[in-house]
Design an enzyme around this catalytic site. Structure first.
Site, PDB file in Angstrom:
ATOM      1  N   LYS A  16       5.050   7.577   4.607  1.00 26.64           N
ATOM      2  CA  LYS A  16       3.739   7.064   4.211  1.00 26.64           C
ATOM      3  C   LYS A  16       2.960   8.210   3.592  1.00 26.64           C
ATOM      4  O   LYS A  16       2.927   9.323   4.134  1.00 26.64           O
ATOM      5  CB  LYS A  16       2.972   6.528   5.429  1.00 26.64           C
ATOM      6  N   THR A  62       6.704   2.026   7.456  1.00 25.67           N
ATOM      7  CA  THR A  62       5.716   3.046   7.078  1.00 25.67           C
ATOM      8  C   THR A  62       4.352   2.742   7.679  1.00 25.67           C
ATOM      9  O   THR A  62       3.552   3.646   7.899  1.00 25.67           O
ATOM     10  CB  THR A  62       5.597   3.165   5.553  1.00 25.67           C
ATOM     11  N   HIS A 234     -17.283   5.346   0.669  1.00 25.72           N
ATOM     12  CA  HIS A 234     -17.340   4.866   2.044  1.00 25.72           C
ATOM     13  C   HIS A 234     -16.444   5.665   2.989  1.00 25.72           C
ATOM     14  O   HIS A 234     -15.326   6.038   2.651  1.00 25.72           O
ATOM     15  CB  HIS A 234     -16.942   3.395   2.108  1.00 25.72           C
TER      16      HIS A 234
END
Length: 276
Positions: A16, A62, A234
């Site tokens: 990942k 992942t 964010h």
């Protein structure tokens, strides 16, 4: 790890990438510390059947790696967020990335008329507290919760026009525009963060943008107008849930940084009769 198949060597890994994490540490003195990491994970595992026979029984998904950061090949890149100084004093909860660029555009016509615009791009600012967003329009499409406490992060792009309309009006001072650029940037940064100990409340990015623009015009008579863009980058509070509906809840100190998509806030402020 290399494996032999059909007279050839086959080597693989899977994992990942770009697992982004923000982390805040808050001390009892009011001083915050902040890091942002970008994590990549690779597993060297025995999953040859997945490639050759479509058999996934030995694969660790992942998504599992993303949520557990398992012991394997893990690469972590930390963004260089640095604590901000306000008039020589370290800010308790203000941080910036030193990546901004100084921009200038000058237009001179044969008539002698002059237009000078300076600006800053990529001024990344973040504060870990003193920000909220409440009272906005809600309807059946609204899923964003209201909050009085959040991380506020943005990347400021600002351009300001000087009032000089001819070369003769420009002050004959060495480094005048370079020093004014530093002065304007300082006002933008100080207004965003507020005093180093207590900071300043931000009810919205819009309100902060307006105050930053207003402070520049109030402080510098030679600036006639300013245009600002401040995307809302964010940092979402993270909680993890498993297939057994067990929730790992953090103390509002672990965040998922997301800058795509983001809110866009843009506005101009000018003196009456001036031009952008």
């Amino acid at each position: 790890m290399a494996e032999k198949i059909d007279g050839m060597e086959f080597e693989q890994r899977h994992g990942k990438a770009r697992v982004r994490v923000g982390r805040v540490w808050r001390s009892t003195s009011g001083r915050h510390s902040f890091v942002e990491w970008n994590i990549s994970i690779s597993l060297l595992s025995d999953c040859l059947p997945a490639y050759v026979h479509g058999d996934n029984s030995n694969i660790v998904a992942t998504d599992t790696m993303k949520n557990t950061v398992s012991a394997a090949i893990i690469k972590i890149v930390e963004k260089p967020w640095e604590r901000v100084d306000i008039n020589g004093h370290p800010h308790n909860h203000g941080f910036k990335l030193g990546s901004e660029k100084h921009t200038t555009e000058v237009i001179v016509k044969k008539s002698g008329s002059l237009r000078v615009t300076s600006g800053v791009e990529g001024l990344a600012l973040l504060k870990t507290t003193k920000s909220g967003f409440e009272g906005f329009v809600r309807d059946r499409y609204t899923i964003l919760p209201e909050t009085r406490e959040r991380v506020l992060a943005t990347e400021v792009t600002a351009s300001w026009r000087y009032s000089f309309e001819s070369l003769f009006a420009v002050p004959a001072m060495p480094l005048y525009f370079s020093e004014r650029y530093q002065d304007v940037k300082k006002v933008l940064v100080h207004t965003f963060f507020g005093p180093p100990r207590e900071g300043v409340d931000s009810p919205s990015v819009q309100a902060t943008l307006y105050q930053m623009a207003r402070d520049v015009l109030d402080r510098f008579p030679d600036v006639s107008s300013i245009h600002m863009k401040m995307p809302n980058l964010h940092f979402l509070p993270v909680n993890l849930s498993s297939k057994d509906n067990i929730i790992v809840k953090f103390d509002d100190d672990v965040y998922l940084p997301t800058d795509e998509p983001h809110g866009t806030i843009e506005a101009s402020l000018s003196r009456i009769g001036s031009k952008m």
